[in-house]
Design a protein around this motif. Structure first.
Motif, PDB file in Angstrom:
ATOM      1  N   VAL A 119      25.126 -68.170  66.470  1.00 56.70           N
ATOM      2  CA  VAL A 119      25.076 -69.099  67.591  1.00 56.70           C
ATOM      3  C   VAL A 119      25.074 -68.358  68.918  1.00 56.70           C
ATOM      4  CG1 VAL A 119      26.298 -70.973  68.761  1.00 56.70           C
ATOM      5  CG2 VAL A 119      26.203 -70.914  66.264  1.00 56.70           C
ATOM      6  N   ASP A 120      25.819 -67.262  68.982  1.00 56.49           N
ATOM      7  CA  ASP A 120      25.917 -66.510  70.230  1.00 56.49           C
ATOM      8  C   ASP A 120      26.157 -65.038  69.920  1.00 56.49           C
ATOM      9  OD1 ASP A 120      25.993 -65.947  72.928  1.00 56.49           O
ATOM     10  OD2 ASP A 120      28.085 -66.561  73.188  1.00 56.49           O
ATOM     11  N   VAL A 121      25.623 -64.177  70.766  1.00 54.43           N
ATOM     12  CA  VAL A 121      25.826 -62.733  70.662  1.00 54.43           C
ATOM     13  C   VAL A 121      26.642 -62.298  71.876  1.00 54.43           C
ATOM     14  CG1 VAL A 121      24.730 -60.474  70.501  1.00 54.43           C
ATOM     15  CG2 VAL A 121      23.651 -62.452  69.433  1.00 54.43           C
ATOM     16  N   ILE A 122      27.780 -61.685  71.615  1.00 50.87           N
ATOM     17  CA  ILE A 122      28.714 -61.309  72.680  1.00 50.87           C
ATOM     18  C   ILE A 122      28.658 -59.794  72.871  1.00 50.87           C
ATOM     19  CG2 ILE A 122      31.120 -61.335  73.440  1.00 50.87           C
ATOM     20  CD1 ILE A 122      31.491 -63.764  71.568  1.00 50.87           C
ATOM     21  N   ARG A 123      28.456 -59.376  74.101  1.00 55.45           N
ATOM     22  CA  ARG A 123      28.431 -57.946  74.419  1.00 55.45           C
ATOM     23  C   ARG A 123      29.621 -57.618  75.302  1.00 55.45           C
ATOM     24  NH1 ARG A 123      25.948 -54.736  78.549  1.00 55.45           N
ATOM     25  NH2 ARG A 123      24.922 -56.572  79.393  1.00 55.45           N
ATOM     26  N   ALA A 124      30.470 -56.750  74.826  1.00 55.18           N
ATOM     27  CA  ALA A 124      31.623 -56.272  75.590  1.00 55.18           C
ATOM     28  C   ALA A 124      31.486 -54.767  75.748  1.00 55.18           C
ATOM     29  CB  ALA A 124      32.930 -56.624  74.886  1.00 55.18           C
ATOM     30  N   ASN A 125      31.137 -54.344  76.955  1.00 55.03           N
ATOM     31  CA  ASN A 125      30.853 -52.935  77.235  1.00 55.03           C
ATOM     32  C   ASN A 125      29.708 -52.459  76.328  1.00 55.03           C
ATOM     33  OD1 ASN A 125      32.883 -52.849  79.194  1.00 55.03           O
ATOM     34  ND2 ASN A 125      34.433 -52.375  77.671  1.00 55.03           N
TER      35      ASN A 125
END
Length: 272
Positions: free
Chosen positions: A256-262
């Motif tokens: 549903v969503d792709v999360i990018r943290a750094n």
């Protein structure tokens, strides 16, 4: 007789009204469950692999130490990109090959001692997008979410709001089930321990009592299967059958969503 007939009619009407209320309540619950599943923001289906191979051009920065061996500096830069999200290629770099230098020499700008060198390389990327179907191994289950590991490397999470309540439900473990999943650790160290000092073989130290004390302090209980999806206070099951989801440890879901943290990617998914 007339009063008895009236009282009978009243009781029948009250029973009918109660049955009507119960049927209306069950209909409301079913409609709420169906509306809850419809409220999950399923993206458009994408029939593609999350692994992408591409040839791209990159600009690498070379330290002065690599002025005589620019390829060593190029490989060091590419190695530093492995398992990290690189915005230029929009994915996590898994491997590289076919590295080529596209310029005769590196460029220096102003008074910086670091050179800029154009190269090309073939990269293997992990690039998940919304709508893809992925499969992960369950490592955490709670009433709030399901946690998974993808290819033993990437994290995925399915929040409870993205789990259709008309198909799945949370089932807490009973005390008996939790107790059945716990076994004592084998006690360590038994018998006597001997020691000699200055070649005196007659000096024997009996440490059985000390070992017994240590065994009692070190003995504790651990879950029978920590890696399994049954580790925890409960599990998500199919509604009506109480069959565990991901019975073999694996679970398919929709991104549903792709999360990018750094420089780290993780995905949020939903069950169908």
């Amino acid at each position: 007789m007339g009063e008895k007939r009236k009282s009978g009619e009243k009781s029948n009407s009250s029973k009918k009204s109660k049955a009507h209320k119960q049927s209306k309540k069950s209909k409301d619950l079913s409609s709420q469950e169906s509306s809850a599943s419809l409220s999950i923001p399923y993206p458009e289906t994408v029939d593609a692999s999350s692994f992408v191979e591409c040839t791209t051009k990159l600009t690498v920065t070379l330290a002065p130490i690599y002025s005589r061996d620019c390829m060593a500096g190029v490989h060091e830069t590419l190695n530093s990109m492995l398992l990290r999200y690189v915005p230029q290629v929009r994915g996590v770099v898994l491997s590289y090959s076919k590295v080529k230098v596209l310029a005769d020499s590196a460029l220096l700008f102003n008074d910086s001692p670091y050179g800029q060198l154009e190269i090309s390389a073939r990269l293997m990327l992990w690039r998940p997008i919304s709508g893809m179907s992925l499969e992960g191994v369950i490592n955490v289950q709670s009433p709030d979410h399901i946690g998974m590991l993808l290819w033993d490397t990437f994290n995925a999470s399915i929040p409870a709001s993205f789990i259709p309540k008309d198909k799945y439900e949370w089932r807490p473990f009973s005390d008996e089930e939790i107790a059945a999943r716990v076994v004592p650790v084998q006690q360590r160290g038994t018998g006597e321990a001997t020691a000699t000092a200055n070649g005196d073989n007659d000096q024997v130290i009996d440490s059985s009592s000390e070992a017994g004390d240590a065994e009692q302090s070190d003995a504790y209980a651990v879950p029978l299967d920590i890696s399994g999806n049954r580790y925890g206070s409960g599990e998500w099951v199919f509604k009506g059958t109480s069959q565990s989801i991901g019975a073999n440890g694996a679970l398919e879901f929709v991104v549903v969503d792709v999360i990018r943290a750094n420089e780290v990617l993780s995905v949020t998914g939903a069950l169908r």
